[in-house]
Design a protein around this motif. Structure first.
Motif, PDB file in Angstrom:
ATOM      1  N   GLN A  32      89.949  31.571  60.863  1.00  0.00           N
ATOM      2  CA  GLN A  32      88.845  32.337  61.310  1.00  0.00           C
ATOM      3  C   GLN A  32      88.041  31.571  62.240  1.00  0.00           C
ATOM      4  O   GLN A  32      87.562  30.384  61.875  1.00  0.00           O
ATOM      5  CB  GLN A  32      88.075  32.860  60.276  1.00  0.00           C
ATOM      6  N   GLY A  33      87.454  32.161  63.429  1.00  0.00           N
ATOM      7  CA  GLY A  33      86.569  31.332  64.306  1.00  0.00           C
ATOM      8  C   GLY A  33      87.675  30.518  65.297  1.00  0.00           C
ATOM      9  O   GLY A  33      86.843  30.124  66.358  1.00  0.00           O
ATOM     10  N   SER A  49      89.626  49.899  56.012  1.00  0.00           N
ATOM     11  CA  SER A  49      89.422  49.181  54.451  1.00  0.00           C
ATOM     12  C   SER A  49      90.082  47.746  54.203  1.00  0.00           C
ATOM     13  O   SER A  49      89.500  47.223  53.667  1.00  0.00           O
ATOM     14  CB  SER A  49      89.899  50.334  53.587  1.00  0.00           C
ATOM     15  N   LEU A  50      91.156  47.558  55.000  1.00  0.00           N
ATOM     16  CA  LEU A  50      91.766  46.113  54.842  1.00  0.00           C
ATOM     17  C   LEU A  50      90.679  45.463  55.566  1.00  0.00           C
ATOM     18  O   LEU A  50      90.382  44.167  54.835  1.00  0.00           O
ATOM     19  CB  LEU A  50      92.937  46.022  55.755  1.00  0.00           C
ATOM     20  N   ARG A  51      89.840  45.513  56.727  1.00  0.00           N
ATOM     21  CA  ARG A  51      89.054  44.672  57.316  1.00  0.00           C
ATOM     22  C   ARG A  51      88.092  44.470  56.526  1.00  0.00           C
ATOM     23  O   ARG A  51      87.406  43.324  56.377  1.00  0.00           O
ATOM     24  CB  ARG A  51      88.707  45.122  58.553  1.00  0.00           C
ATOM     25  N   LEU A  52      87.372  45.522  55.784  1.00  0.00           N
ATOM     26  CA  LEU A  52      86.235  45.252  55.024  1.00  0.00           C
ATOM     27  C   LEU A  52      86.705  44.239  53.707  1.00  0.00           C
ATOM     28  O   LEU A  52      85.753  43.359  53.459  1.00  0.00           O
ATOM     29  CB  LEU A  52      85.754  46.635  54.552  1.00  0.00           C
ATOM     30  N   SER A  53      87.682  44.644  53.144  1.00  0.00           N
ATOM     31  CA  SER A  53      88.077  43.738  52.108  1.00  0.00           C
ATOM     32  C   SER A  53      88.332  42.358  52.328  1.00  0.00           C
ATOM     33  O   SER A  53      87.801  41.387  51.739  1.00  0.00           O
ATOM     34  CB  SER A  53      89.146  44.508  51.553  1.00  0.00           C
ATOM     35  N   PHE A  60      83.455  36.695  56.557  1.00  0.00           N
ATOM     36  CA  PHE A  60      83.331  36.578  57.950  1.00  0.00           C
ATOM     37  C   PHE A  60      82.856  38.202  58.443  1.00  0.00           C
ATOM     38  O   PHE A  60      83.114  38.969  57.658  1.00  0.00           O
ATOM     39  CB  PHE A  60      84.621  36.352  58.835  1.00  0.00           C
ATOM     40  N   ASP A  61      82.188  38.201  59.559  1.00  0.00           N
ATOM     41  CA  ASP A  61      81.658  39.512  60.066  1.00  0.00           C
ATOM     42  C   ASP A  61      82.919  40.426  60.672  1.00  0.00           C
ATOM     43  O   ASP A  61      83.767  40.044  61.329  1.00  0.00           O
ATOM     44  CB  ASP A  61      80.987  38.990  61.305  1.00  0.00           C
ATOM     45  N   PRO A  66      88.749  43.125  65.711  1.00  0.00           N
ATOM     46  CA  PRO A  66      88.827  44.347  66.036  1.00  0.00           C
ATOM     47  C   PRO A  66      89.773  45.272  65.558  1.00  0.00           C
ATOM     48  O   PRO A  66      91.084  44.608  65.262  1.00  0.00           O
ATOM     49  CB  PRO A  66      88.658  44.406  67.496  1.00  0.00           C
ATOM     50  N   ILE A  67      89.739  46.808  65.569  1.00  0.00           N
ATOM     51  CA  ILE A  67      90.951  47.515  65.126  1.00  0.00           C
ATOM     52  C   ILE A  67      91.564  47.985  66.368  1.00  0.00           C
ATOM     53  O   ILE A  67      90.937  48.502  67.253  1.00  0.00           O
ATOM     54  CB  ILE A  67      90.341  48.429  64.178  1.00  0.00           C
TER      55      ILE A  67
END
Ligand SMILES: NC(=O)c1ccc[n+]([C@@H]2O[C@H](COP(=O)([O-])OP(=O)(O)OC[C@H]3O[C@@H](n4cnc5c(N)ncnc54)[C@H](OP(=O)(O)O)[C@@H]3O)[C@@H](O)[C@H]2O)c1
Length: 413
Positions: A32-33, A49-53, A60-61, A66-67
């Motif tokens: 990440q980053g 929901s995957l991204r949030l989890s 991370f933000d 992006p989706i």
């Protein structure tokens, strides 16, 4: 092929699946980053929901990942998503059912492609449809980049390079012994196993180790499903069930990289006794036969994982694997061959899921971040339907060593 201006290094298609999520976790945990990536699939809700989890778990933000949405029935949607990245990783299987529009879109978008399939009947269709166009465009399409078949294919490359560079020899044969393996199985893998087994009984080449090799280069090798004593490991050996994928991939690598003339490859599991080896053999052949019977699938799925399910986290993180790779040199004049012994494996997770998702990620990162190193290796193919060894070669071995996989030459005898 110029992909330098694209916003993402990687787009992960099938991110919401059991294995797709693990690839995303490796990305979040280790890169990440440092790597720009997007998740893609058919359902905004499931991707959200995957991204949030993931963003909560790894801190991370969520807007940093992006989706991208796509629909297998709408080629333009897939091309639009894939043209934003240098490499697409596809973890959406069964590939016989879901895979071809994804590869097609990658070729049209001029995007390199890797996946985790073990479905050789599907890969044979890709060779026919896409090898030439991808070769002409300089796109590397590399299926079978997970436990099927990276350890097998790169293990073979390791000993073949050693023979060529240190001994000046070609190889007559390689026997891979799957000495250790601890892990589990996912519902997606069972679904794919059912697709392949049903497909293989319908095709003539279900047992042809040259299924991915142009006919003009076929030799005399045949799949090993017997039981035999092996003097190098002092064990009885019988066929390993995943050789139905791995030996075909290794033979395609031999076609590109010339390990040996009439080169033989077999993949085996060891047993302490002849009876033990016969029992393993009967179990493997019986399970394969059951998977090939469509009428039995409903019953099997009552006892086996369904799509979306897989081994527990504990089972994955407590897993490991080790292959012993035994190569015999090719000798012209009746001289006894030299045996090269190597070991390939990982002690940080199961081979199929936590390990396999790391393998495919490192393969994709090789393409996204190390294209100069790949292009500088004269042995590698620059485009086409390739194998891990012929498309990524020693550069991937080095990346995997940095991720704590071991690829060690142990001895010559
Ligand atoms: N070779 C190896 O070593 C290895 C290891 C692991 C897995 N695999 C293979 O990897 C594949 C995936 O396994 P898995 O257990 O991760 O499967 P899974 O959990 O069932 O995931 C399947 C994925 O495919 C997506 N998908 C299904 N139908 C779709 C459609 N019509 N359009 C777009 N996306 C669709 C799903 O998205 P939704 O969330 O939208 O349904 C999900 O992301 C299988 O083929 C398996 O054999 C191979």
């Amino acid at each position: 092929m110029a992909t330098t201006a694209r916003p993402f290094h990687l787009v992960l298609w099938g991110a919401t699946g059991f294995t797709g999520r693990l690839v995303a976790e490796h990305l979040a945990q280790s890169y990440q980053g440092k790597v720009k990536w997007a998740i893609a699939g058919r359902s905004r809700d499931r991707l959200e929901s995957l991204r949030l989890s993931l963003s909560t778990q790894y801190g991370f933000d969520k807007e940093d990942v992006p989706i991208l949405l796509g629909d297998l029935e709408d080629p333009q949607s897939l091309r639009a998503a894939f043209s934003q990245a240098k490499v697409v990783i596809s973890t959406a299987g069964p590939y016989l059912r879901l895979g071809t529009p994804v590869v097609d879109a990658a070729v049209h978008a001029g995007t390199h492609y890797v996946d985790i399939t073990g479905e050789i009947p599907w890969v044979t269709t890709l060779v026919e449809k896409y090898h030439e166009s991808a070769r002409e465009k300089g796109i590397r399409l590399i299926p079978c980049c997970a436990y099927d078949s990276v350890p097998s294919d790169l293990g073979a490359l390791l000993v073949a390079k050693h023979a060529q560079e240190k001994l000046g020899k070609k190889l007559a044969s390689i026997t891979t012994v799957v000495a250790e393996g601890k892990g589990g199985v996912s519902g997606g893998t069972i679904a794919s196993g059912m697709e392949i087994a049903s497909q293989s009984v319908k095709t003539d080449d279900g047992r042809n180790v040259y299924a991915l090799t142009p006919r003009s280069a076929w030799g005399r090798d045949a799949e090993f499903w017997g039981v035999k004593w092996n003097e190098d490991v002092h064990k009885y050996l019988t066929g390993f069930f995943m050789q139905v994928c791995n030996n075909r991939v290794v033979h395609r690598s031999n076609y590109f990289l010339s390990y040996g003339d009439d080169f033989r490859y077999e993949e085996t599991v060891p047993a302490k006794s002849w009876l033990g080896a016969q029992a393993i053999r009967a179990g493997v052949l019986g399970f394969g036969l059951a998977l090939s019977q469509a009428w039995l699938h409903g019953l099997l799925l009552r006892f086996l994982p369904n799509p979306g399910q897989g081994p527990t986290r504990e089972a994955m993180l407590g897993g490991h694997f080790k292959h012993i790779v035994l190569a015999k040199t090719q000798e012209e004049d009746g001289t006894a061959p030299t045996t090269i012994r190597a070991e390939v494996g990982w002690n940080h997770g199961d081979p199929g899921y936590w390990g396999g998702s790391r393998l495919v990620l490192e393969a994709a990162l090789c393409l996204a971040l190390q294209s100069d190193a790949l292009d500088a290796d004269p042995q590698l193919q620059r485009g086409g339907l390739l194998t891990p060894a012929s498309g990524l070669g020693a550069t991937l071995i080095d990346r995997l060593r940095a991720a704590d996989f071991f690829f060690d030459i142990k001895k010559e005898a």
